[in-house]
Design an enzyme around this catalytic site. Structure first.
Site, PDB file in Angstrom:
ATOM      1  N   ARG A 117       5.524  -9.851 -13.472  1.00  0.00           N
ATOM      2  CA  ARG A 117       5.778 -11.085 -12.737  1.00  0.00           C
ATOM      3  C   ARG A 117       7.114 -10.988 -12.009  1.00  0.00           C
ATOM      4  O   ARG A 117       8.117 -10.578 -12.606  1.00  0.00           O
ATOM      5  CB  ARG A 117       5.823 -12.254 -13.712  1.00  0.00           C
ATOM      6  CG  ARG A 117       5.818 -13.620 -13.048  1.00  0.00           C
ATOM      7  CD  ARG A 117       5.953 -14.704 -14.099  1.00  0.00           C
ATOM      8  NE  ARG A 117       5.508 -16.006 -13.639  1.00  0.00           N
ATOM      9  CZ  ARG A 117       5.918 -17.156 -14.169  1.00  0.00           C
ATOM     10  NH1 ARG A 117       6.781 -17.167 -15.177  1.00  0.00           N
ATOM     11  NH2 ARG A 117       5.463 -18.302 -13.699  1.00  0.00           N
ATOM     12  N   ARG A 163      15.716 -22.221  -9.831  1.00  0.00           N
ATOM     13  CA  ARG A 163      16.189 -22.921 -11.033  1.00  0.00           C
ATOM     14  C   ARG A 163      15.853 -22.139 -12.299  1.00  0.00           C
ATOM     15  O   ARG A 163      16.352 -22.456 -13.382  1.00  0.00           O
ATOM     16  CB  ARG A 163      15.632 -24.349 -11.081  1.00  0.00           C
ATOM     17  CG  ARG A 163      14.209 -24.432 -11.475  1.00  0.00           C
ATOM     18  CD  ARG A 163      13.607 -25.817 -11.391  1.00  0.00           C
ATOM     19  NE  ARG A 163      12.188 -25.682 -11.177  1.00  0.00           N
ATOM     20  CZ  ARG A 163      11.304 -25.384 -12.131  1.00  0.00           C
ATOM     21  NH1 ARG A 163      11.703 -25.214 -13.364  1.00  0.00           N
ATOM     22  NH2 ARG A 163      10.028 -25.242 -11.845  1.00  0.00           N
ATOM     23  N   HIS A 216      -3.342 -18.598 -17.454  1.00  0.00           N
ATOM     24  CA  HIS A 216      -1.884 -18.782 -17.340  1.00  0.00           C
ATOM     25  C   HIS A 216      -1.382 -19.629 -18.500  1.00  0.00           C
ATOM     26  O   HIS A 216      -1.559 -20.850 -18.532  1.00  0.00           O
ATOM     27  CB  HIS A 216      -1.479 -19.432 -16.013  1.00  0.00           C
ATOM     28  CG  HIS A 216       0.018 -19.473 -15.826  1.00  0.00           C
ATOM     29  ND1 HIS A 216       0.711 -18.533 -15.078  1.00  0.00           N
ATOM     30  CD2 HIS A 216       0.955 -20.317 -16.305  1.00  0.00           C
ATOM     31  CE1 HIS A 216       2.010 -18.817 -15.103  1.00  0.00           C
ATOM     32  NE2 HIS A 216       2.184 -19.892 -15.840  1.00  0.00           N
ATOM     33  N   HIS A 272       1.721 -19.334 -22.050  1.00  0.00           N
ATOM     34  CA  HIS A 272       2.885 -18.606 -22.574  1.00  0.00           C
ATOM     35  C   HIS A 272       2.951 -18.709 -24.095  1.00  0.00           C
ATOM     36  O   HIS A 272       2.349 -19.600 -24.689  1.00  0.00           O
ATOM     37  CB  HIS A 272       4.192 -19.216 -22.039  1.00  0.00           C
ATOM     38  CG  HIS A 272       4.242 -19.434 -20.570  1.00  0.00           C
ATOM     39  ND1 HIS A 272       4.401 -18.421 -19.658  1.00  0.00           N
ATOM     40  CD2 HIS A 272       4.166 -20.573 -19.829  1.00  0.00           C
ATOM     41  CE1 HIS A 272       4.432 -18.922 -18.427  1.00  0.00           C
ATOM     42  NE2 HIS A 272       4.283 -20.228 -18.499  1.00  0.00           N
ATOM     43  N   ASP A 295      -1.250 -23.472 -18.325  1.00  0.00           N
ATOM     44  CA  ASP A 295       0.213 -23.420 -18.328  1.00  0.00           C
ATOM     45  C   ASP A 295       0.811 -23.953 -19.631  1.00  0.00           C
ATOM     46  O   ASP A 295       1.998 -24.293 -19.682  1.00  0.00           O
ATOM     47  CB  ASP A 295       0.847 -24.125 -17.117  1.00  0.00           C
ATOM     48  CG  ASP A 295       2.302 -23.690 -16.928  1.00  0.00           C
ATOM     49  OD1 ASP A 295       2.675 -22.607 -17.414  1.00  0.00           O
ATOM     50  OD2 ASP A 295       3.080 -24.456 -16.320  1.00  0.00           O
TER      51      ASP A 295
HETATM   52  C1  0GY Z   1       5.417 -21.821 -15.618  1.00  0.00           C
HETATM   53  C2  0GY Z   1       6.336 -22.667 -14.901  1.00  0.00           C
HETATM   54  C3  0GY Z   1       7.658 -22.750 -15.128  1.00  0.00           C
HETATM   55  C4  0GY Z   1       8.435 -21.856 -15.931  1.00  0.00           C
HETATM   56  C5  0GY Z   1       8.345 -20.519 -15.862  1.00  0.00           C
HETATM   57  O1  0GY Z   1       9.054 -18.382 -16.309  1.00  0.00           O
HETATM   58  C6  0GY Z   1       9.248 -19.579 -16.531  1.00  0.00           C
HETATM   59  O2  0GY Z   1      10.151 -19.992 -17.244  1.00  0.00           O
HETATM   60  O3  0GY Z   1       7.410 -19.970 -15.135  1.00  0.00           O
HETATM   61  C7  0GY Z   1       8.399 -23.814 -14.434  1.00  0.00           C
HETATM   62  O4  0GY Z   1       9.434 -24.260 -14.970  1.00  0.00           O
HETATM   63  O5  0GY Z   1       7.948 -24.239 -13.340  1.00  0.00           O
HETATM   64  O6  0GY Z   1       4.580 -21.157 -15.007  1.00  0.00           O
HETATM   65  O7  0GY Z   1       5.483 -21.746 -16.828  1.00  0.00           O
END
Ligand code: 0GY
Length: 291
Positions: free
Chosen positions: A121, A127, A28, A30, A246
């Protein structure tokens, strides 16, 4: 421009003491932008600090990991260009989870599959995204089924009870992000976390990411209050758990996590070599690289 209260990722994470087994997967993480090449979505709820594919791959190597599963984050909406670009660079060393619009065509899905996407996803965190009707998610679920993809879901613990019928309706593998975000102040025995455990016991299609002690802890940067939640899941469901950093940790408010320290949580939650091998290698390889 990055949000004024946005905390950028750690510039200089420590080297972990824990040595991950050969072939370990960060399941996990990004990539964000860079915005001049891959602009953020106009409807995003936050504007992060750019976090490029090369920075992600450098972190992977620094932490002693081999592969990444890159998850499309909400700040890029349904424009998966940065994700696909990272997957194409990484080749066999990465797989991806996309966020798609229900109007997506079979040809577009097949092109994503070729690039290494293995799922979509569904984000229920208010939020982060405007709410999507369940029928829309169900139509996407139908579309991806022929590809053998799975579905990653992100929700918070108080929302689970209402979501259970929907989750049970999906007939693909489902992966729950960040343990369904329990409130760790409540302890492992609280009905919310027990509801999640019962769901996993009842529905063998559900997997879980034992991730995000940095988001869930009440005592940053000490993650010991989150360890019992992670350890419980790893021991109860050793074949259905994944682990990830993360990185680059969007929307952290309390502190900037040191990724090396996050890796050092692993031996506390997976206390034998066998559990570590399943969590970091066997499970993600089965789910993301089996074909
Ligand atoms: C994560 C958690 C967050 C953000 C997102 O898609 C996203 O923007 O998942 C969060 O802010 O909790 O998994 O990256």
């Amino acid at each position: 421009m990055m949000d004024p209260d946005y905390l950028p990722f750690h510039a200089n994470p420590s080297k972990p003491e824990f040595k991950a087994p050969a072939g370990a997967v960060d399941a996990h993480c990004h990539v964000f932008g860079p915005a001049d090449q891959f602009p953020y979505h106009p409807k995003r709820k936050y504007t992060p600090c750019d976090a490029s594919k090369q920075q992600l791959f450098d972190l992977r190597d620094h932490l002693g990991f081999s592969r990444n599963v890159i998850v499309q984050a909400s700040c890029h909406g349904t424009d998966n260009a940065a994700l696909i670009d990272a997957l194409e660079t990484a080749g066999e060393l990465a797989r991806g989870i996309a966020v798609v619009d229900p109007a997506i065509t079979v040809e577009e899905l097949e092109a994503m599959d070729k690039a290494g996407v293995r799922g979509v996803r569904f984000n229920f965190v208010k939020r982060l995204v405007d709410s999507t009707p369940k029928e829309v998610f169900l139509s996407i679920a139908e579309k991806i089924k022929p590809l053998g993809w799975h579905i990653v879901v992100y929700f918070e613990a108080p929302d689970l009870a209402e979501l259970i019928p929907f989750l049970n309706e999906l007939d693909t593998t489902i992966v729950v992000d960040h343990m369904g975000r329990p409130d760790v102040a409540n302890g492992v025995d609280h009905e919310d976390f027990q509801r999640f455990i019962k769901l996993m016991e009842d529905n063998e299609k559900i997997w879980v990411k034992t991730t995000c002690p940095e988001r869930l802890t009440l005592t940053p940067p000490d993650y010991s209050d989150v360890v019992p939640f992670m350890k419980t899941l790893v021991e109860k469901f050793p074949d259905r758990c994944l682990w990830g950093t993360d990185w680059p940790h969007p929307n952290m408010k309390s502190h900037t996590p040191d990724d090396g320290k996050l890796v050092d949580v692993i031996p506390q939650i997976a206390v034998t070599e066998e559990l570590q091998q399943k969590l970091l290698v066997d499970n993600p390889m089965r789910l993301y690289w089996a074909r």
